[in-house]
Enzyme design. Structure first.
Site, PDB file in Angstrom:
ATOM      1  N   CYS A  13       0.739  -1.309  -0.092  1.00 55.29           N
ATOM      2  CA  CYS A  13      -0.049  -0.093  -0.074  1.00 55.29           C
ATOM      3  C   CYS A  13       0.785   1.087   0.140  1.00 55.29           C
ATOM      4  O   CYS A  13       0.445   2.474  -0.108  1.00 55.29           O
ATOM      5  CB  CYS A  13      -0.950  -0.102   1.271  1.00 55.29           C
ATOM      6  SG  CYS A  13      -2.036  -1.259   1.411  1.00 55.29           S
TER       7      CYS A  13
ATOM      8  N   SER B  30     -12.436  -2.063  -7.902  1.00 52.83           N
ATOM      9  CA  SER B  30     -13.638  -2.182  -7.694  1.00 52.83           C
ATOM     10  C   SER B  30     -14.312  -3.631  -7.798  1.00 52.83           C
ATOM     11  O   SER B  30     -13.748  -4.501  -8.481  1.00 52.83           O
ATOM     12  CB  SER B  30     -14.400  -1.482  -8.900  1.00 52.83           C
ATOM     13  OG  SER B  30     -14.678   0.013  -8.629  1.00 52.83           O
ATOM     14  N   GLY B  31     -14.917  -3.983  -6.803  1.00 51.90           N
ATOM     15  CA  GLY B  31     -15.407  -5.383  -6.703  1.00 51.90           C
ATOM     16  C   GLY B  31     -14.374  -6.384  -6.207  1.00 51.90           C
ATOM     17  O   GLY B  31     -14.610  -7.640  -6.336  1.00 51.90           O
TER      18      GLY B  31
ATOM     19  N   CYS C 118     -14.059  -0.109   7.159  1.00 50.92           N
ATOM     20  CA  CYS C 118     -12.808  -0.544   6.509  1.00 50.92           C
ATOM     21  C   CYS C 118     -12.568   0.095   5.057  1.00 50.92           C
ATOM     22  O   CYS C 118     -13.663   1.028   4.558  1.00 50.92           O
ATOM     23  CB  CYS C 118     -13.441  -1.909   5.588  1.00 50.92           C
ATOM     24  SG  CYS C 118     -13.690  -3.155   7.124  1.00 50.92           S
TER      25      CYS C 118
END
Lengths: 402, 131
Positions: free
Chosen positions: A83, A114-115, A220
């Site tokens: 990250c 996404s997802g 989160c």
């Protein structure tokens, strides 16, 4: 006389969220072109390109980006550092300029997430027909979930709980963390680039889907798509540029990257504390400022439980005093040290490799006085922090041009 | 009694079940897997060390979403066993914040993970409340 300072000349983040019609190259290009335009320069003037795309780290995003926006033969460094990938890319461009290899460089981070669902630390080992020990622990079956948890919400939940236990705050946990999340979601309502701009009550946060106690879903970080890019320039070069470019340039007063030093337990539960404190100490010393001088902080709230410990690690409060610091209202946007006025990763979103540049964009936006409705008035100095588990910590201190 | 195999090689089923670490002879740092050199002091000599089976729960979470095949919710945490930190689940109690609390005293316990096609049982471990 020029100094060896390095400045941010141009910077941009895309809207974070779901970009179904754009791939990673499109998003990276959008951020890169806008950062170049923001700095009043073009690809032809860049002497180095550092780029990161963690989920496809072997894809050569830097060269893909060049083909989309300009192939000039300059060195490309494709970086991957969990990250902290975006902060690492920025620091690579910074180091090239600092070393005198070139006078301008571009750093880009991009992610399509996404997802993506729940992110776990370890790959799952298949259970076979007969038990056969394999791997570093001679495991006969998958250990994630049987010997503790490697899921990110669970790991960072323990980080926050460990802090409470260590500092004798046992029993105050769930609602406290929900209120940290309430703050960041409230902040996000002023940020049009955030993936989510929804205000939540503490009750709504606590009653939402439990992911890993005490982290419910709104506590989160949001998986989403996005990119961010920054152009860095040497002090000598900046002095040759136009008055507007010089006025809007933001000084990188400190750029620091650390990894976790060995400590008992650091290989059992990742220690995100010591390397952050190490990076913060180095950054404050380099910048010649202290935490009390900061007008705003963007820190790595990948989970509400993580934000708490970083108040302490970044020394925004006395050691062991993070709960009191939060309870005082200090980290709200009208508080003493506003934290995550962008909405943080919990609402702005966390397209991994973009995050470490996007948080610097947020700080620069305020230092330039261009943050609109969410402007922290008179902001002069800000800090941006990211943690990549494993671990890597990036801390940048940024200062408005005089 | 069915043949047994530990879930991981650092769980010893000889006598009372216990955990075994590789301990640096130079500085005492402990590792549950192998090291070429000690990450703390760079020493290269290691010996086996038996980990105390009782400890204190220093951190925990209650996981509601996990990999397929893992029953949820479960409590996962870090147990301080006489100065050595151990990653494990908290077992033999309800996985909720009323039954799993910071600082609670716990002890090592084993359970059967499952049996393979030859009937061999894999033995896992966790920590249960010390009552």
């Amino acid at each position: 006389m020029a100094s060896d300072d390095v400045w941010i000349l141009g910077i941009h983040m895309t809207k974070f969220g779901k970009h179904t019609d754009k791939d990673t190259v499109d998003l990276a290009s959008e951020a890169a072109m806008a950062a170049l335009a923001d700095g009043g320069v073009t690809m032809k003037q860049m002497g180095v390109l550092a780029a990161g795309n963690l989920m496809n780290a072997s894809g050569g995003i830097g060269q893909q980006l060049q083909k989309q926006v300009g192939q000039t033969g300059i060195p490309v460094y494709n970086v991957a550092n969990a990250c902290a990938t975006g902060a690492t890319a920025l620091r690579v461009a910074y180091m090239a300029v600092k070393a005198g290899e070139c006078d301008m460089g571009l750093a880009v981070g991009v992610e399509k997430l996404s997802g993506a669902g729940l992110l776990s630390g370890g790959a799952r080992k298949d259970d076979g027909d007969t038990w056969t020990p394999s791997g570093r622990y001679g495991a006969v079956a998958a250990v994630d979930g049987r010997i503790g948890t490697e899921t990110m919400p669970g790991v960072f939940a323990q980080v926050g709980m460990e802090y409470l236990h260590k500092n004798a705050y046992d029993g105050t946990s769930f609602e406290l963390f929900a209120r940290i999340s309430e703050k960041n979601h409230a902040h996000s309502t002023l940020n049009p680039l955030a993936a989510y701009q929804k205000k939540f009550t503490v009750e709504e946060i606590m009653n939402d889907v439990m992911i890993a106690y005490p982290n419910t879903r709104p506590m989160c970080s949001a998986n989403c798509d996005g990119a961010a890019a920054a152009v860095v320039v040497s002090d000598a070069k900046l002095k040759t540029l136009g008055p507007d470019q010089q006025r809007r340039a933001v000084k990188i007063a400190a750029s620091v990257l650390t990894t976790d030093p060995w400590e008992e337990a650091c290989q059992i539960l990742p220690n995100v504390n010591s390397l952050t404190r190490l990076a913060a100490n180095q950054a404050y010393e380099k910048a010649g400022i202290g935490p009390e001088d900061l007008d705003l902080v963007e820190l790595h709230d990948c989970f509400a439980t993580a934000e708490l410990v970083h108040y302490d690690n970044l020394m925004l409060c006395p050691e062991g005093g993070a709960v009191d610091f939060f309870e005082s209202g200090a980290s709200w946007r009208d508080g003493k040290t506003p934290v995550n006025v962008s909405g943080g990763l919990e609402s702005k979103g966390h397209p991994i490799a973009a995050t470490g540049i996007a948080n610097i964009w947020e700080v620069c936006h305020h230092l330039r006085g261009e943050a609109g409705d969410r402007q922290i008035e008179g902001a002069r100095v800000g800090l941006a922090h990211v943690i990549g588990l494993g671990s890597a910590c990036g801390v940048h201190i940024l200062e408005r041009a005089a | 009694m069915a043949k047994q195999i530990p879930l991981v090689d650092y769980l010893s089923l000889d006598g009372e079940p216990h955990l075994v670490a590789n301990e640096c002879t130079g500085c005492g740092a402990r590792y549950f897997d192998r090291r070429n050199a000690c990450a703390s002091c760079s020493g290269t000599d290691f010996r086996k060390a038996t980990i105390p089976t009782e400890g204190e729960l220093r951190a925990f979470t209650i996981v509601s979403f996990a990999a397929p095949g893992i029953p949820v919710p479960f409590a996962a945490g870090v147990v301080d066993c006489g100065g050595t930190s151990v990653r494990a689940n908290v077992i033999n109690t309800d996985p909720d914040p009323d039954h799993v609390t910071l600082g609670m005293k716990v002890r090592l316990a084993t359970y059967v993970v499952g049996a393979d096609t030859e009937g061999t049982e894999a033995i896992g471990f966790g920590f249960e409340p010390l009552t």
